[in-house]
Design a protein around this motif. Structure first.
Motif, mmCIF file in Angstrom:
data_model
loop_
_atom_site.group_PDB
_atom_site.id
_atom_site.type_symbol
_atom_site.label_atom_id
_atom_site.label_comp_id
_atom_site.label_asym_id
_atom_site.label_seq_id
_atom_site.Cartn_x
_atom_site.Cartn_y
_atom_site.Cartn_z
ATOM 1 N N LEU A 43 0.877 -1.196 0.010
ATOM 2 C CA LEU A 43 -0.080 0.128 -0.040
ATOM 3 C C LEU A 43 0.672 1.175 -0.105
ATOM 4 C CD1 LEU A 43 -2.593 -1.210 2.607
ATOM 5 C CD2 LEU A 43 -2.849 -1.344 0.151
ATOM 6 N N SER A 44 0.350 2.290 -0.664
ATOM 7 C CA SER A 44 1.132 3.704 -0.745
ATOM 8 C C SER A 44 0.359 4.782 -0.587
ATOM 9 C CB SER A 44 2.029 3.368 -2.291
ATOM 10 O OG SER A 44 2.911 4.663 -2.332
ATOM 11 N N ASP A 45 0.987 5.671 -0.088
ATOM 12 C CA ASP A 45 0.408 7.200 -0.300
ATOM 13 C C ASP A 45 0.674 7.672 -1.660
ATOM 14 O OD1 ASP A 45 -0.260 9.759 0.564
ATOM 15 O OD2 ASP A 45 1.891 10.192 0.550
ATOM 16 N N PHE A 46 0.144 8.836 -2.124
ATOM 17 C CA PHE A 46 0.383 9.163 -3.367
ATOM 18 C C PHE A 46 1.270 10.428 -3.357
ATOM 19 C CE2 PHE A 46 -0.133 12.175 -6.989
ATOM 20 C CZ PHE A 46 0.197 11.301 -7.915
ATOM 21 N N ASP A 47 0.931 11.641 -2.652
ATOM 22 C CA ASP A 47 1.661 12.846 -2.946
ATOM 23 C C ASP A 47 2.902 12.895 -2.189
ATOM 24 O OD1 ASP A 47 -0.016 15.101 -4.415
ATOM 25 O OD2 ASP A 47 -1.608 14.499 -2.751
ATOM 26 N N TYR A 48 3.791 13.035 -3.115
ATOM 27 C CA TYR A 48 5.438 13.072 -2.534
ATOM 28 C C TYR A 48 5.770 11.658 -2.338
ATOM 29 C CZ TYR A 48 4.597 17.946 -2.324
ATOM 30 O OH TYR A 48 4.019 19.354 -2.521
ATOM 31 N N THR A 49 4.995 10.857 -2.657
ATOM 32 C CA THR A 49 5.525 9.385 -2.485
ATOM 33 C C THR A 49 5.642 8.496 -4.012
ATOM 34 O OG1 THR A 49 4.616 8.984 -0.243
ATOM 35 C CG2 THR A 49 5.173 6.892 -1.638
ATOM 36 N N LEU A 50 4.360 8.662 -4.747
ATOM 37 C CA LEU A 50 4.273 8.311 -6.007
ATOM 38 C C LEU A 50 4.457 9.409 -7.214
ATOM 39 C CD1 LEU A 50 2.024 5.419 -5.844
ATOM 40 C CD2 LEU A 50 4.517 5.244 -5.802
ATOM 41 N N GLY A 51 4.265 10.557 -6.711
ATOM 42 C CA GLY A 51 3.878 11.386 -7.812
ATOM 43 C C GLY A 51 3.965 12.873 -6.704
ATOM 44 N N ASP A 52 4.150 14.067 -7.661
ATOM 45 C CA ASP A 52 3.968 15.448 -7.202
ATOM 46 C C ASP A 52 3.006 16.142 -7.966
ATOM 47 O OD1 ASP A 52 4.553 18.169 -6.524
ATOM 48 O OD2 ASP A 52 6.694 17.839 -7.106
ATOM 49 N N SER A 53 2.159 16.567 -7.284
ATOM 50 C CA SER A 53 0.758 18.032 -7.621
ATOM 51 C C SER A 53 0.900 18.980 -6.928
ATOM 52 C CB SER A 53 -0.301 16.881 -7.470
ATOM 53 O OG SER A 53 -0.784 16.442 -5.954
ATOM 54 N N THR A 54 2.115 19.357 -6.605
ATOM 55 C CA THR A 54 2.229 20.630 -5.835
ATOM 56 C C THR A 54 1.695 21.827 -6.477
ATOM 57 O OG1 THR A 54 4.338 19.901 -4.982
ATOM 58 C CG2 THR A 54 4.060 22.232 -4.869
ATOM 59 N N GLU A 55 1.756 22.080 -7.605
ATOM 60 C CA GLU A 55 1.247 22.926 -8.710
ATOM 61 C C GLU A 55 -0.275 22.954 -8.291
ATOM 62 O OE1 GLU A 55 1.032 25.142 -12.915
ATOM 63 O OE2 GLU A 55 2.438 23.206 -12.629
ATOM 64 N N GLY A 56 -0.881 22.207 -8.502
ATOM 65 C CA GLY A 56 -2.307 22.014 -8.404
ATOM 66 C C GLY A 56 -2.809 21.968 -6.915
ATOM 67 N N ILE A 57 -2.059 21.914 -5.995
ATOM 68 C CA ILE A 57 -2.340 21.634 -4.690
ATOM 69 C C ILE A 57 -2.342 23.199 -4.362
ATOM 70 C CG2 ILE A 57 -1.887 21.209 -2.388
ATOM 71 C CD1 ILE A 57 -0.744 18.629 -3.228
ATOM 72 N N VAL A 58 -1.385 24.050 -4.811
ATOM 73 C CA VAL A 58 -1.204 25.253 -4.238
ATOM 74 C C VAL A 58 -2.265 26.296 -4.843
ATOM 75 C CG1 VAL A 58 0.125 27.451 -4.556
ATOM 76 C CG2 VAL A 58 1.313 25.132 -3.938
ATOM 77 N N GLN A 59 -2.751 26.005 -6.070
ATOM 78 C CA GLN A 59 -3.537 26.508 -6.917
ATOM 79 C C GLN A 59 -4.984 26.357 -6.269
ATOM 80 O OE1 GLN A 59 -3.940 26.272 -11.282
ATOM 81 N NE2 GLN A 59 -5.926 25.553 -11.053
ATOM 82 N N CYS A 60 -5.206 24.909 -5.755
ATOM 83 C CA CYS A 60 -6.803 24.770 -4.959
ATOM 84 C C CYS A 60 -6.732 25.258 -3.723
ATOM 85 C CB CYS A 60 -7.084 23.304 -5.176
ATOM 86 S SG CYS A 60 -6.907 22.483 -6.859
#
Length: 254
Positions: A43-60
């Motif tokens: 089992l895995s987390d996603f953000d900063y483990t498998l991928g990076d969605s920083t731009e979208g997170i900051v925007q949201c």
């Protein structure tokens, strides 16, 4: 140095005797360098483990803050909140503990995320090789994340790898988000396995705490904003540089 059989609550464990230096991992099992368990579920987390969605997170996040009349935040301020619930993120960023305002923030965040989050995210270079290598070994894979399930589905459909995922548990799949172990418990029930069969991978102490409360092993990665020292609050098998190192660690001795 040879690998010898060990024992840990009935699971096959192999430990390497001695104390040679390992630069890529910090292991918390005394009297050995590495512990390898034959997991059937990863089992895995996603953000900063498998991928990076920083731009979208900051925007949201900033869409949510704007809806409540707050000034925008930058990535440096927002990134340490990734992995928290949206309501908790609002409290941390603003100091406002009003539940209604936190829900309004979450609603505005989700509305913005529905428009832009998936295409603003990207997978780490090592993520697809990691997933494919596990599948080749017959290991079942699940994601337990604070993102919505549909968001993770969209990201993997856009970037590839959706066929490798057996289960996605998002914030909308549970009543209580990490560090509550509900998501991990759901995964264990879905796969019909015990805690000894499972390892959880993440980048924050929130992930480590969730694994601890669920009674499963934990491997941390350094690709997030979490200081290494934060992992020491909870047991872990290893702290590794990135998901590629996790792949090597899990597969080398299977």
């Amino acid at each position: 140095m040879p690998w010898v059989p060990g024992h840990r609550t009935g699971v096959d464990v192999y430990v390497r005797t001695g104390h040679t230096s390992i630069s890529s991992a910090s292991v918390k099992y005394p009297l050995c360098d590495v512990v390898v368990v034959r997991y059937s579920v990863v089992l895995s987390d996603f953000d900063y483990t498998l991928g990076d969605s920083t731009e979208g997170i900051v925007q949201c996040v900033n869409a949510g803050l704007k809806a409540l009349g707050h000034p925008p935040s930058d990535a440096e301020t927002v990134c340490p909140t990734v992995g928290l619930s949206l309501e908790r993120t609002y409290v941390v960023l603003t100091g406002d503990e009003d539940d209604d305002n936190a829900r309004r923030f979450a609603d505005a965040f989700i509305e913005e995320a529905d428009r832009d989050m998936a295409h603003l995210a990207h997978l780490y270079d090592g993520t697809l090789p990691f997933l494919m290598a596990l599948k080749e070994k017959g290991i079942r894979i699940g994601i337990v994340t604070s993102k919505y399930k549909r968001r993770i589905t969209e990201i993997f459909e856009d970037h590839g790898g959706i066929e490798c995922l057996d289960l996605i548990i998002g914030a909308d799949s549970v009543d209580r988000e990490k560090p509550d172990p509900e998501g991990i418990y759901h995964a264990m029930k879905y796969f019909d396995v015990s805690s000894d069969d499972v390892v959880f991978i993440g980048d924050t102490d929130v992930d480590a705490e969730a694994a601890f409360l669920a009674g499963v092993d934990f491997i941390g990665v350094r690709t997030g904003a979490n200081p290494h020292k934060e992992f020491s609050k909870f047991p872990y098998i290893a702290i590794l540089d990135d998901i590629s190192a996790v792949k090597d660690h899990l597969l080398d001795h299977m």
